[in-house]
Scaffold this motif. Structure first.
Motif, PDB file in Angstrom:
ATOM      1  N   THR A   7       0.826  -1.209  -0.066  1.00  0.00           N
ATOM      2  CA  THR A   7      -0.026   0.115  -0.010  1.00  0.00           C
ATOM      3  C   THR A   7       0.798   1.088  -0.094  1.00  0.00           C
ATOM      4  N   ARG A  10       2.123   1.834  -3.457  1.00  0.00           N
ATOM      5  CA  ARG A  10       1.242   2.089  -4.531  1.00  0.00           C
ATOM      6  C   ARG A  10       0.991   3.810  -4.345  1.00  0.00           C
ATOM      7  N   GLN A  17      -5.644   2.183  -6.925  1.00  0.00           N
ATOM      8  CA  GLN A  17      -5.618   0.629  -7.100  1.00  0.00           C
ATOM      9  C   GLN A  17      -5.884   0.119  -8.479  1.00  0.00           C
ATOM     10  N   SER A  21      -3.221  -1.846 -10.954  1.00  0.00           N
ATOM     11  CA  SER A  21      -3.582  -3.100 -11.251  1.00  0.00           C
ATOM     12  C   SER A  21      -3.059  -3.352 -12.881  1.00  0.00           C
ATOM     13  N   VAL A  31      -5.098  -6.516  -6.605  1.00  0.00           N
ATOM     14  CA  VAL A  31      -4.337  -5.076  -5.750  1.00  0.00           C
ATOM     15  C   VAL A  31      -5.202  -5.236  -4.424  1.00  0.00           C
ATOM     16  N   GLN A  32      -6.404  -5.219  -4.449  1.00  0.00           N
ATOM     17  CA  GLN A  32      -7.108  -4.891  -3.243  1.00  0.00           C
ATOM     18  C   GLN A  32      -6.830  -6.147  -2.154  1.00  0.00           C
ATOM     19  N   GLU A  35      -3.391  -5.573  -0.583  1.00  0.00           N
ATOM     20  CA  GLU A  35      -3.423  -4.673   0.338  1.00  0.00           C
ATOM     21  C   GLU A  35      -4.219  -5.204   1.757  1.00  0.00           C
TER      22      GLU A  35
END
Length: 123
Positions: A7, A10, A17, A21, A31-32, A35
């Protein structure tokens, strides 16, 4: 790589996100999941993310330290980092000859490189 580190990087890239991705070639759900800590970040995704962070446009490129200088390397001529003049990317390349990672590949090499001054000075 931890979910918190993922995170942080990023956000350092100033990406959503969804946009990250696309850069990483994974789904938004992946990605979610990284994180939230629902899925471990695969090595190839970690390396791509770190590559993006290290190579983002910045005004200050003085942070880049060549591995052969920091490690006082004696085998430069045979090393891929020297061959491609990528001493700041030695952690990204396989087959480097740093005495701390010589013979190591994949996860084992990244485990060592995560704590190396070459990479940590760039992040």
């Amino acid at each position: 790589m931890t979910s918190e580190e993922f995170t942080l990087y990023r956000k350092k890239l100033e990406k959503t996100q969804k946009s990250l991705s696309k850069l990483l070639g994974v789904s938004l759900k992946a990605v979610q999941s990284y994180e939230q800590g629902w899925r471990a970040v695969p090595l190839h995704i970690e390396r791509k993310l770190l590559f993006l962070v290290v190579n983002q446009r910045r005004d200050d490129t003085s942070k880049r330290k060549e591995c052969w200088t920091l490690k006082k390397c004696n085998c430069k001529k045979e090393c891929p980092a020297w061959e491609f003049q990528a001493g700041h990317l030695c952690w990204f390349l396989n087959g480097t000859l740093c005495e701390c990672t010589s013979g190591q590949e994949g996860k084992d090499k990244m485990e060592i490189c995560r704590h190396c001054e070459v990479l940590t000075s760039l992040l």
